[in-house]
Design a protein around this motif. Structure first.
Motif, PDB file in Angstrom:
ATOM      1  N   PHE A  73       1.726   9.465  -5.663  1.00  0.00           N
ATOM      2  CA  PHE A  73       2.341  10.705  -5.466  1.00  0.00           C
ATOM      3  C   PHE A  73       3.331  11.356  -6.395  1.00  0.00           C
ATOM      4  CE2 PHE A  73       6.264  12.350  -3.504  1.00  0.00           C
ATOM      5  CZ  PHE A  73       5.958  13.891  -3.123  1.00  0.00           C
ATOM      6  N   ARG A  99      -4.145  12.656   2.960  1.00  0.00           N
ATOM      7  CA  ARG A  99      -4.589  11.276   2.778  1.00  0.00           C
ATOM      8  C   ARG A  99      -5.170  10.915   4.025  1.00  0.00           C
ATOM      9  NH1 ARG A  99      -4.101   7.877  -1.656  1.00  0.00           N
ATOM     10  NH2 ARG A  99      -3.846   9.199  -3.546  1.00  0.00           N
ATOM     11  N   GLU A 100      -4.301  11.153   5.147  1.00  0.00           N
ATOM     12  CA  GLU A 100      -4.650  10.523   6.299  1.00  0.00           C
ATOM     13  C   GLU A 100      -5.917  11.589   6.984  1.00  0.00           C
ATOM     14  OE1 GLU A 100      -2.449  10.041  10.610  1.00  0.00           O
ATOM     15  OE2 GLU A 100      -1.508   9.234   8.885  1.00  0.00           O
ATOM     16  N   LYS A 154       0.936  -1.253  -0.020  1.00  0.00           N
ATOM     17  CA  LYS A 154      -0.075   0.032   0.007  1.00  0.00           C
ATOM     18  C   LYS A 154       0.923   1.324   0.103  1.00  0.00           C
ATOM     19  CE  LYS A 154      -2.473   0.990   3.789  1.00  0.00           C
ATOM     20  NZ  LYS A 154      -3.592   1.115   4.486  1.00  0.00           N
ATOM     21  N   ALA A 155       1.965   1.186   0.875  1.00  0.00           N
ATOM     22  CA  ALA A 155       2.926   2.396   0.791  1.00  0.00           C
ATOM     23  C   ALA A 155       3.464   2.590  -0.312  1.00  0.00           C
ATOM     24  CB  ALA A 155       3.847   2.003   2.049  1.00  0.00           C
ATOM     25  N   MET A 160       0.912   4.151  -2.868  1.00  0.00           N
ATOM     26  CA  MET A 160       0.656   5.449  -2.450  1.00  0.00           C
ATOM     27  C   MET A 160       1.985   6.518  -2.974  1.00  0.00           C
ATOM     28  SD  MET A 160      -1.188   7.137   0.799  1.00  0.00           S
ATOM     29  CE  MET A 160       0.167   6.470   1.835  1.00  0.00           C
ATOM     30  N   ARG A 161       3.256   5.983  -2.902  1.00  0.00           N
ATOM     31  CA  ARG A 161       4.377   6.827  -3.186  1.00  0.00           C
ATOM     32  C   ARG A 161       4.365   6.770  -4.601  1.00  0.00           C
ATOM     33  NH1 ARG A 161       8.730   9.561  -0.893  1.00  0.00           N
ATOM     34  NH2 ARG A 161      10.144   9.893  -2.468  1.00  0.00           N
ATOM     35  N   TRP A 190       6.091  14.694   0.284  1.00  0.00           N
ATOM     36  CA  TRP A 190       5.665  13.443   0.392  1.00  0.00           C
ATOM     37  C   TRP A 190       4.762  13.241   1.778  1.00  0.00           C
ATOM     38  CZ3 TRP A 190       3.566   9.078  -0.832  1.00  0.00           C
ATOM     39  CH2 TRP A 190       3.898   8.235  -0.167  1.00  0.00           C
ATOM     40  N   TRP A 191       5.286  14.097   2.846  1.00  0.00           N
ATOM     41  CA  TRP A 191       4.875  14.487   4.092  1.00  0.00           C
ATOM     42  C   TRP A 191       3.101  14.957   4.082  1.00  0.00           C
ATOM     43  CZ3 TRP A 191       2.885  18.629   6.474  1.00  0.00           C
ATOM     44  CH2 TRP A 191       2.381  18.265   7.767  1.00  0.00           C
ATOM     45  N   TRP A 239       1.481  15.048   1.151  1.00  0.00           N
ATOM     46  CA  TRP A 239       0.665  13.822   0.659  1.00  0.00           C
ATOM     47  C   TRP A 239       0.155  13.275   1.511  1.00  0.00           C
ATOM     48  CZ3 TRP A 239      -0.900  12.986  -4.367  1.00  0.00           C
ATOM     49  CH2 TRP A 239      -1.368  11.824  -4.693  1.00  0.00           C
ATOM     50  N   GLN A 240       0.932  12.558   2.305  1.00  0.00           N
ATOM     51  CA  GLN A 240       0.592  11.537   3.378  1.00  0.00           C
ATOM     52  C   GLN A 240      -0.492  12.280   4.318  1.00  0.00           C
ATOM     53  OE1 GLN A 240       4.607  10.247   4.269  1.00  0.00           O
ATOM     54  NE2 GLN A 240       3.943   8.302   4.050  1.00  0.00           N
ATOM     55  N   GLY A 294      -5.165   4.583   0.546  1.00  0.00           N
ATOM     56  CA  GLY A 294      -4.341   5.374   1.748  1.00  0.00           C
ATOM     57  C   GLY A 294      -5.383   6.112   2.444  1.00  0.00           C
TER      58      GLY A 294
END
Length: 89
Positions: free
Chosen positions: A11, A53-54, A3-4, A7-8, A46-47, A49-50, A84
């Motif tokens: 991104f 999503r969170e 999944k990571a 997602m990367r 990237w931070w 983006w995450q 994600g």
């Protein structure tokens, strides 16, 4: 693919597409180079983006039929989480 990793990959594709949208079609190669050559910038992006999503939590509607279809609901939940995103309990 985890999944990571997925997602990367999403991104990085969006990073390049936005770079090209802002700076023009000729900047695609520069965008790809930026991903590889500027770790601090990419790390911050990237931070973000995450974190975005969170922050998204999908609330599924109640089943139309009492008792619902647990298998279908589980599959929907898994599909959303695979992107994600979170699903409300």
């Amino acid at each position: 693919m985890t999944k990571a990793e997925k997602m990367r990959e999403q991104f990085e594709a969006q990073f390049v597409e936005e770079y090209v949208r802002v700076l023009g079609k000729g900047s695609r190669e520069i965008a790809a180079h930026t991903l590889a050559a500027n770790p601090p910038l990419v790390s911050m992006c990237w931070w973000a983006w995450q974190a975005s999503r969170e922050a998204v939590v999908v609330e599924l509607p109640a089943p139309a039929v009492p008792g619902g279809n647990c298998i279908r609901d589980h599959a929907i939940r898994e599909a959303i989480e695979a992107q994600g995103l979170k699903v409300a309990p």
